[in-house]
Structure formats: C-alpha cells, structure tokens
Design a protein around this motif. Structure first.
Motif, PDB file in Angstrom:
ATOM      1  N   ARG A 190       0.734  -1.246   0.000  1.00  0.00           N
ATOM      2  CA  ARG A 190       0.000   0.000   0.000  1.00  0.00           C
ATOM      3  C   ARG A 190       0.758   1.288   0.000  1.00  0.00           C
ATOM      4  N   THR A 191       1.035   2.021   0.848  1.00  0.00           N
ATOM      5  CA  THR A 191       1.151   3.448   0.883  1.00  0.00           C
ATOM      6  C   THR A 191       2.429   4.136   0.422  1.00  0.00           C
TER       7      THR A 191
ATOM      8  N   THR B   2      -7.961   6.807  -2.339  1.00  0.00           N
ATOM      9  CA  THR B   2      -8.182   5.930  -1.208  1.00  0.00           C
ATOM     10  C   THR B   2      -9.177   6.546  -0.263  1.00  0.00           C
TER      11      THR B   2
ATOM     12  N   GLU C 134      -9.328   1.264  -2.132  1.00  0.00           N
ATOM     13  CA  GLU C 134     -10.102   1.422  -0.917  1.00  0.00           C
ATOM     14  C   GLU C 134      -9.194   2.098   0.066  1.00  0.00           C
ATOM     15  N   PRO C 135      -7.967   1.610   0.275  1.00  0.00           N
ATOM     16  CA  PRO C 135      -7.025   2.445   0.968  1.00  0.00           C
ATOM     17  C   PRO C 135      -6.079   3.096   0.013  1.00  0.00           C
ATOM     18  N   ALA C 136      -5.624   2.435  -0.990  1.00  0.00           N
ATOM     19  CA  ALA C 136      -4.626   3.026  -1.844  1.00  0.00           C
ATOM     20  C   ALA C 136      -5.218   3.538  -3.122  1.00  0.00           C
TER      21      ALA C 136
ATOM     22  N   GLY D  74      -0.160   4.293   1.840  1.00  0.00           N
ATOM     23  CA  GLY D  74      -0.998   3.239   1.280  1.00  0.00           C
ATOM     24  C   GLY D  74      -2.463   3.403   1.594  1.00  0.00           C
ATOM     25  N   ALA D  75      -2.786   3.926   2.792  1.00  0.00           N
ATOM     26  CA  ALA D  75      -4.196   4.012   3.179  1.00  0.00           C
ATOM     27  C   ALA D  75      -4.915   5.188   2.543  1.00  0.00           C
ATOM     28  N   ASP D  76      -4.273   6.342   2.521  1.00  0.00           N
ATOM     29  CA  ASP D  76      -4.909   7.547   1.966  1.00  0.00           C
ATOM     30  C   ASP D  76      -4.029   8.146   0.887  1.00  0.00           C
TER      31      ASP D  76
ATOM     32  N   THR E  26       1.793  -3.858   2.810  1.00  0.00           N
ATOM     33  CA  THR E  26       0.925  -3.361   3.880  1.00  0.00           C
ATOM     34  C   THR E  26      -0.461  -3.994   3.731  1.00  0.00           C
ATOM     35  N   ASP E  27      -1.324  -3.728   4.703  1.00  0.00           N
ATOM     36  CA  ASP E  27      -2.668  -4.297   4.659  1.00  0.00           C
ATOM     37  C   ASP E  27      -3.620  -3.479   3.803  1.00  0.00           C
ATOM     38  N   ASP E  28      -3.116  -2.368   3.263  1.00  0.00           N
ATOM     39  CA  ASP E  28      -3.972  -1.521   2.443  1.00  0.00           C
ATOM     40  C   ASP E  28      -4.283  -2.188   1.102  1.00  0.00           C
TER      41      ASP E  28
END
Length: 238
Positions: free
Chosen positions: A2-3, A52, A73-75, A103-105, A204-206
């Motif tokens: 992700r980020t 994201t 969704e996050p990324a 990754g999240a935003d 990452t979990d993103d």
C-alpha cells in the motif's frame, strides 16, 4: 501492499507525456478523472486517477497527460497533487516520531511517457491529513503475474521519502528495453500497485491501487521499477 507519499517538481523537458488516460477504481469506489489538472506543453491526453478512502480528491495541480489512475479502498492512483513529495531524509537508527507507511490515503496515477522510450511514471499523492513514508519501491503486478516486477536497485534513495498532505512521490517503470532484447514479451491490460511496509517484508494491509493500462502496453522480462523518489526528475534519472 500500500502506501506512499511524495512531492515532485516537474523539470522542463524531462518527459513528453503520452495521450490517453484511463480511470480505474478500487473496490467500493467510483472512477474519477483527475479534476482541475492541466497538461504541460509537449504532452497530451487526460490522466486516470484512483483515490483511497479517508480523503476526498484534492484539486490536482498541472499534471502530465497520458495518465491512468485507480482509486483504492485504501490506496489510490491519481493525478499529481500539490507538487512533488519532499524527500524528508530521516535516519532509521535513532528514535523519531512514528510515521505510517503510505498506502491508506493515497492516490496513484500511471502516466505513459514518450521519452524516455518505453517508460511510464507512477505518481503517488497523499490525500490524507498526516504525513506518510513511501518505503522502498512500489510492488507491481501486471495482469495475473505470480511475482512482483523487478526493482531497479541502483535507484535506492539515500533516505526514505516522506510525503506530507497533498504532496507526491514518484517511481519510473521501464516497460521494456529499447533494443528488443527482452524475452517473454506481451501486452498487459491491468496493473496492481501494492505498498511496502517499513520492514520491506511483504506488503501493507492496504488495498492495492488498481489501474487499467492504456491499450497495447507492452512489457517483457526486462520490465523494472525504481524506488519511490521525491521528484519526477529523480525517478526518471535512473
């Protein structure tokens, strides 16, 4: 995976951006085109953008054409933000404020370039309200590839790129060697961009940024990507 966050400065005549932008959305989000972006001289075509969750799409500053983006969704994949990411050099050895991996935003944009030949540019813009660190290189999977794309180890920056809100980080993709010596070549339709954690182990979990590639995007065994950089020039210089 992700980020990532970064700030970029588009240097004159660094790359002529190709025309054609597509927008793909990550699960749960609607496709969006980068709004308010302008095309620099010598480039043409719209850019695709992905966003994201957690931050509405920010007004994009002049962005290169020929981009495609995807909302994760996050990324996310999307047009450039408030400019290039600042390469906030920091030493991993000493105590310091904890900063999340990007990754999240974020919004990730894919831009096809006419120069250098067979190259594309990934722009990751921080759409959140806090800074994030763009660790290592983006983890790329074209179509249904079982393994991630090779990383250009010679592009490793001296320090991790830290992206503040609205800033961007960049990574260049060398799609195929110009002399045609690469093997197992073929066209790709989709690209998933995952984000690396600080440890560099896995992702990452993103959710990954999902990008629909321009028609006839050709890749082969030589395809590779750079580490995240603080500017477009730095990314394309490898």
């Amino acid at each position: 995976m992700r980020t990532f966050r970064i700030r970029t400065t588009a240097a004159a005549a660094t790359a002529v951006l190709a025309a054609l932008s597509l927008t793909a959305c990550l699960p749960g989000q609607e496709p969006q085109a980068a709004n308010g972006s302008t095309t620099p001289a010598g480039s043409s075509g719209p850019a695709a953008t992905a966003q994201t969750p957690g931050g509405g799409e920010k007004p994009a500053s002049p962005a290169p054409s020929g981009k495609t983006s995807s909302d994760a969704e996050p990324a996310t994949n999307g047009g450039s933000g408030k400019g290039g990411a600042t390469s906030a050099a920091h030493d991993d050895s000493g105590p310091q404020a904890e900063v999340e991996a990007c990754g999240a935003d974020v919004k990730v944009t894919y831009t096809t370039l006419s120069r250098p030949l067979n190259h594309a540019l990934l722009t990751m813009t921080n759409t959140g309200s806090t800074a994030c660190d763009a660790y290592h290189a983006p983890l790329l999977r074209f179509d249904d590839a079982q393994s991630v794309t090779a990383v250009n180890e010679g592009s490793k920056p001296q320090s991790v790129v830290r992206i503040g809100p609205g800033e961007s980080a960049y990574a260049a993709i060398n799609l195929a060697v110009a002399d045609g010596s690469g093997t197992h070549g073929g066209t790709a339709e989709k690209l998933a961009v995952h984000f690396a954690p600080r440890s560099g182990e896995g992702s990452t979990d993103d959710a990954p940024a999902a990008i629909t590639l321009p028609k006839d995007t050709y890749i082969d065994s030589s395809t590779n990507v750079t580490y995240w950089q603080g500017s477009m020039d730095a990314a394309l210089g490898h």
